[in-house]
Design a protein around this motif. Structure first.
Motif: not given
Length: 171
Positions: A75-78, A85
């Motif tokens: 889920n690194k792109d969320n 983030g």
């Protein structure tokens, strides 16, 4: 959640629970029971009882549990799942989504108390100017309330100068 660097949304996704369930536990309108503690403990490779016991500190090593590492990788792109983030980008988001939802601001707090709390609980430092601007913006957006109170001196006495205090207005 802080050790895992997860927001309410991210933690809900990680544990397979509804966001409202997590909010309910945090706000103490829902019980935090043994079953859910064990479920979380299994994912974090520790005993669930450790999570429930307020007298035991939770080891930071839980952030290296396989389930956490996999969740972060997948889920690194969320960015809405992770504290870094969202809050690294915006102090305003930090104030409205994390600080304003904590129990800390249930009663009025001075700027220096808020600054100290953020540094202790979240290991974040902001200048007085950054923080006061963000707090005033949260008041403008009606996320927080404020009023003028006599300044609290270092010795605990109240001074003559009036300064803002901030709190969550739940009415």
């Amino acid at each position: 959640m802080n050790i895992l660097d997860m927001t309410y949304i991210g933690f809900a996704q990680f544990t397979g629970r509804d966001v409202s369930h997590i909010y309910g536990i945090i706000n103490q309108s829902r019980p935090f029971n043994d079953t859910f503690a064990e479920h979380i403990g299994n994912k974090l490779e520790i005993k669930g009882a450790k999570i429930l016991n307020l007298n035991v500190s939770i080891p930071t090593s839980i952030s290296k549990a396989e389930a956490v590492v996999s969740f972060k990788r997948d889920n690194k792109d969320n960015p809405e799942y992770f504290l870094h983030g969202k809050t690294d980008r915006s102090i305003d988001v930090f104030i409205s989504e994390i600080l304003a939802k904590s129990e800390f601001l249930k009663i009025p707090k001075y700027l220096n108390e808020i600054e100290s709390y953020i540094e202790t609980e979240f290991q974040k430092t902001y200048t007085d100017d950054q923080l006061s601007k963000a707090l005033r913006y949260a008041v403008k957006k009606k996320t927080l309330s404020s009023e003028k109170k006599p300044i609290k001196l270092k010795n605990g006495d109240l001074g003559k100068r009036l300064v803002d205090v901030y709190w969550i207005d739940n009415m």
